[in-house]
Design a protein around this motif. Structure first.
Motif, mmCIF file in Angstrom:
data_model
loop_
_atom_site.group_PDB
_atom_site.id
_atom_site.type_symbol
_atom_site.label_atom_id
_atom_site.label_comp_id
_atom_site.label_asym_id
_atom_site.label_seq_id
_atom_site.Cartn_x
_atom_site.Cartn_y
_atom_site.Cartn_z
ATOM 1 N N LEU A 186 -9.777 -76.058 -79.420
ATOM 2 C CA LEU A 186 -9.722 -75.487 -80.750
ATOM 3 C C LEU A 186 -10.998 -74.720 -81.045
ATOM 4 N N GLY A 187 -10.833 -73.571 -81.709
ATOM 5 C CA GLY A 187 -11.978 -72.765 -82.083
ATOM 6 C C GLY A 187 -11.956 -72.430 -83.561
ATOM 7 N N TYR A 210 -13.283 -69.361 -86.497
ATOM 8 C CA TYR A 210 -13.716 -67.989 -86.734
ATOM 9 C C TYR A 210 -14.113 -67.823 -88.201
ATOM 10 N N GLN A 268 -14.373 -64.758 -91.124
ATOM 11 C CA GLN A 268 -13.975 -63.388 -91.422
ATOM 12 C C GLN A 268 -14.439 -63.008 -92.819
ATOM 13 N N ALA A 310 -13.516 -57.661 -88.888
ATOM 14 C CA ALA A 310 -12.789 -58.478 -87.922
ATOM 15 C C ALA A 310 -13.364 -59.894 -87.911
ATOM 16 N N PRO A 311 -12.586 -60.849 -87.455
ATOM 17 C CA PRO A 311 -13.111 -62.212 -87.329
ATOM 18 C C PRO A 311 -14.246 -62.282 -86.308
ATOM 19 N N LEU A 355 -16.119 -65.147 -83.705
ATOM 20 C CA LEU A 355 -16.009 -66.467 -83.094
ATOM 21 C C LEU A 355 -17.263 -67.280 -83.389
ATOM 22 N N TYR A 412 -16.160 -72.782 -80.131
ATOM 23 C CA TYR A 412 -15.076 -72.857 -79.162
ATOM 24 C C TYR A 412 -14.979 -74.259 -78.585
ATOM 25 N N PHE A 429 -11.028 -69.440 -90.160
ATOM 26 C CA PHE A 429 -9.757 -69.738 -89.504
ATOM 27 C C PHE A 429 -9.999 -70.622 -88.289
ATOM 28 N N GLN A 435 -8.172 -71.885 -84.562
ATOM 29 C CA GLN A 435 -7.225 -71.345 -83.575
ATOM 30 C C GLN A 435 -7.155 -72.305 -82.397
ATOM 31 N N PHE A 442 -3.011 -69.717 -85.020
ATOM 32 C CA PHE A 442 -4.104 -69.808 -85.974
ATOM 33 C C PHE A 442 -3.672 -70.644 -87.172
ATOM 34 N N GLY A 443 -4.659 -71.217 -87.837
ATOM 35 C CA GLY A 443 -4.415 -71.828 -89.120
ATOM 36 C C GLY A 443 -4.377 -70.771 -90.219
ATOM 37 N N LEU A 451 -4.011 -64.770 -89.429
ATOM 38 C CA LEU A 451 -4.011 -64.081 -88.138
ATOM 39 C C LEU A 451 -2.828 -64.527 -87.290
ATOM 40 N N TYR A 460 -5.525 -55.681 -84.390
ATOM 41 C CA TYR A 460 -6.805 -55.731 -83.700
ATOM 42 C C TYR A 460 -6.573 -55.886 -82.193
ATOM 43 N N PHE A 497 -12.656 -64.486 -74.371
ATOM 44 C CA PHE A 497 -13.931 -65.151 -74.192
ATOM 45 C C PHE A 497 -14.002 -65.735 -72.780
ATOM 46 N N PHE A 522 -10.089 -67.740 -76.242
ATOM 47 C CA PHE A 522 -10.537 -67.393 -77.582
ATOM 48 C C PHE A 522 -10.900 -65.914 -77.568
ATOM 49 N N PHE A 523 -11.235 -65.382 -78.710
ATOM 50 C CA PHE A 523 -11.471 -63.946 -78.849
ATOM 51 C C PHE A 523 -12.925 -63.721 -79.245
ATOM 52 N N ASP A 524 -13.738 -63.200 -78.305
ATOM 53 C CA ASP A 524 -15.159 -63.103 -78.608
ATOM 54 C C ASP A 524 -15.594 -61.728 -79.092
ATOM 55 N N TRP A 583 -13.932 -58.149 -81.034
ATOM 56 C CA TRP A 583 -12.780 -57.564 -81.711
ATOM 57 C C TRP A 583 -13.076 -56.105 -82.062
ATOM 58 N N GLY A 584 -12.027 -55.311 -82.134
ATOM 59 C CA GLY A 584 -12.170 -53.980 -82.697
ATOM 60 C C GLY A 584 -12.200 -54.050 -84.215
#
Lengths: 106, 119
Positions: free
Chosen positions: A33-34, A36, A38, A43-44, A46, A49, A87, A89, A97-98, B45, B95, B100, B105-107, B109-110
């Motif tokens: 689980l991670g 984020y 925003q 954009a979100p 991180l 992680y 959020f 994820q 995602f939550g 998201l 996006y 990552f 995970f997404f490290d 983003w645009g």
């Protein structure tokens, strides 16, 4: 599909206070689980992680804990720039995602 | 510096098509899974699609399966999303995001590109 439920929806706090955000999974996601952050129009980013590991450049006031179905993001002392939406994820089974928690200034 | 820059969003009628692009730089593009993630206005998201570094393996959310196609051109460091049979519920900021190193995970983003499906 694993559903992530975040609570509360909104958290009203003052700078310097401690924020505790919850994320509950509909089934175990182990530690996958991670979290984020925003901000409006951005954009979100991180933060955390695998439940408890801070991403590069994330301040130590952000910490994550939990495993299985219950997770917590803690901000030890809120800075003005921390007021945002957060959020969670999971990556245990597909990617979901939550719904988010908004941390607003009281 | 890692950069992702989406383009191609706009207003489209229900049933129409649109092709999004994402230009990547600052990392070894062909070594990374890249994702499309969307966010409806004022909402949360949603992961939309993923593609392996080689482009061979692709994955889709059930909500877009059979309508969207993800692809990449590693010679140009570009990612694409072909969106067909668009519906009002596809309205969102789209996006592109990089995987990552430590897991899915997404490290990076645009800045996102807005797709509006409306008549």
């Amino acid at each position: 599909e694993i559903v992530l439920t975040q609570s509360p929806a909104t958290l009203s706090l003052s700078p310097g206070e401690r924020a505790t955000l919850s994320c509950r999974a509909s089934q175990s996601v182990s530690s996958y689980l991670g979290w984020y952050q925003q901000k409006p129009g951005q954009a979100p980013r991180l933060l955390i992680y695998d439940a408890s590991n801070r991403a590069t450049g994330i301040p130590a006031r952000f910490s994550g804990s939990g495993s299985g179905t219950d997770f917590t993001l803690t901000i030890s002392s809120l800075e003005p720039e921390d007021f945002a939406v957060y959020f969670c994820q999971q990556r245990s089974n597909s990617l979901t995602f939550g719904g988010g928690t908004k941390v607003e200034i009281k | 510096e890692v950069q992702l820059l989406e383009s191609g969003g706009g207003l489209v009628q229900p049933g129409g098509s649109l092709r999004l692009s994402c230009a990547a730089s600052g990392f070894t593009f062909n070594k990374y899974i890249i994702y499309w993630v969307r966010q409806a206005p004022g909402k949360g998201l949603e992961w939309v699609s993923s593609i392996s570094g080689s482009g061979v393996d692709t994955y889709y959310a059930d909500s877009v399966k059979g309508r969207f196609i993800i692809s990449r051109d590693n010679s140009k460091n570009m990612l694409f999303l072909q969106m067909n049979s668009l519906r009002a519920e596809d309205t969102a900021v789209y996006y592109c995001a990089k995987r990552f190193d430590g897991g899915s995970f997404f490290d990076y983003w645009g800045q996102g590109t807005l797709v509006t499906v409306s008549s």
